[in-house]
Design an enzyme around this catalytic site. Structure first.
Site, short mmCIF file in Angstrom:
data_model
loop_
_atom_site.label_atom_id
_atom_site.label_comp_id
_atom_site.label_asym_id
_atom_site.label_seq_id
_atom_site.Cartn_x
_atom_site.Cartn_y
_atom_site.Cartn_z
N GLY A 76 0.83 -1.19 0.00
CA GLY A 76 0.00 0.00 0.00
C GLY A 76 0.87 1.25 0.00
O GLY A 76 1.97 1.26 -0.56
N GLU A 77 0.35 2.31 0.59
CA GLU A 77 1.05 3.60 0.72
C GLU A 77 1.20 4.33 -0.62
O GLU A 77 1.74 5.43 -0.65
CB GLU A 77 2.46 3.42 1.32
CG GLU A 77 2.51 2.82 2.69
CD GLU A 77 3.95 2.69 3.22
OE1 GLU A 77 4.89 3.16 2.54
OE2 GLU A 77 4.12 2.10 4.30
N GLY A 78 0.77 3.72 -1.73
CA GLY A 78 1.05 4.30 -3.03
C GLY A 78 2.38 3.85 -3.61
O GLY A 78 2.85 4.40 -4.61
#
Length: 348
Positions: A312-314
């Site tokens: 996640g997190e981009g």
């Protein structure tokens, strides 16, 4: 829900862009997916010489009431706030990848269940300190969901005014794979068991227990399949802000880098509300979270990367950006056969 003015991507320049791509000093199609990306960016920007300006990755953070169930996540809820401050300090994977590839990073508190210390690197748009537990009540009120959508849209409008024309969205929130799994199941029609994965590291038994909790949560609510209702009932503040951000980015005709499982869940909600938003997305990678393939199939999307990531997190969007940059640069800077004085082969 806030209204957006989103137009389909015009195809007027498609033939000219394709001609330009085909006449670079290479065999037709030899740059593979890069040629697809170059064409897409050119069409989104309506430019034969598209430019990527002030690339930006925005990470929205929020907590989820479902975490109180204890079986849907491997990490305690306080990790959300701790990881947000790690990002603010530049220590997370997304910080490293954005720094490596030249993307600006924005960290937004959409609804973290803690009072975070003020910091110039943190944008405070907190709607509430986490959502409600949707095994019992809807995650958000309609007003809260609208507020989150509008906050995400307003931020993208501001960044667009400052010159950004390519943007990716990431997230942080313990429990948010549960929201993404339910959203995916309700939109695609796939079972919740098919859409539920390991999240932050559950074992097989943990995944099975997680799916049972999520199935009961779905049964607890009588919703009609309307995407806003799905988002309000089962989403998170960070997911709702990404929905608004995606829709505003599409209205501004920005290139959108679509990240992994949670970000794609938000993208799906946005596209269910405004189908033309789909055309502005470039799908960065296929997450190792099992529901992401279901999402990608539903959206008929072919991601650029498959690295086994599920952080996640981009992070996937940040890793894909240099591919998009390379595609635009070859379109603008690579010589044509005529420019280079190279004989052109028979393309038939």
């Amino acid at each position: 829900m806030k209204e957006f003015d989103i137009s389909a991507v015009a195809k007027d320049l498609e033939e000219a862009l394709q001609h330009k791509i085909d006449n670079k000093t290479k065999p037709v199609g030899a740059l593979g997916r890069l040629e697809e990306v170059a064409l897409k960016v050119g069409l989104i920007q309506q430019e034969l010489e598209p430019q990527l300006q002030i690339p930006l990755l925005a990470v929205f953070a929020g907590d989820h009431g479902i975490a109180a169930e204890g079986v849907v996540n491997a990490y305690p809820q306080e990790v959300t706030a701790q990881m947000v401050m790690n990002m603010v300090g530049g220590g997370a994977a997304v910080n490293v990848f954005c720094e490596t590839h030249g993307l600006a990073t924005k960290i937004i508190d959409a609804g973290v269940a803690a009072e975070l210390p003020p910091n110039e690197m943190l944008i405070d748009r907190k709607v509430a300190e986490g959502t409600q537990n949707y095994t019992e009540v809807p995650a958000m009120t309609a007003a809260q969901c609208n507020n989150a959508i509008e906050a995400g849209a307003a931020l993208v409008s501001q960044w667009s005014d400052e010159g950004t024309n390519i943007i990716g969205f990431g997230e942080m929130g313990i429990g948010n794979t549960s929201s993404a799994a339910i959203i995916t199941s309700l939109i695609t029609g796939k079972s919740i068991e098919e859409c539920t994965g390991k999240g932050t590291g559950l074992d097989d038994e943990g995944v099975s227990q997680k799916a049972k909790v999520l199935a009961k949560a779905i049964e607890a609510h009588d919703i009609d399949g309307d995407p806003f209702s799905i988002l309000q009932t089962f989403g998170g503040y960070e997911i709702a802000m990404i929905v608004g951000a995606v829709l505003q980015a599409a209205e501004q005709q920005m290139v959108i880098l679509v990240d992994g499982f949670i970000a794609t869940a938000a993208f799906m909600v946005a596209c269910e509300c405004y189908p033309d938003a789909r055309e502005y997305g470039i799908f960065a990678h296929q997450s190792d979270e099992q529901g992401h393939r279901i999402q990608l199939n539903y959206l008929q999307a072919n991601p650029l990367l498959q690295l086994g990531m599920r952080l996640g997190e981009g992070t996937g969007a940040a890793m894909a950006y240099p591919i998009v940059e390379s595609a635009v640069n070859f379109l603008n800077e690579m010589a044509s056969f005529q420019d280079a004085g190279v004989s052109q082969g028979d393309k038939e």
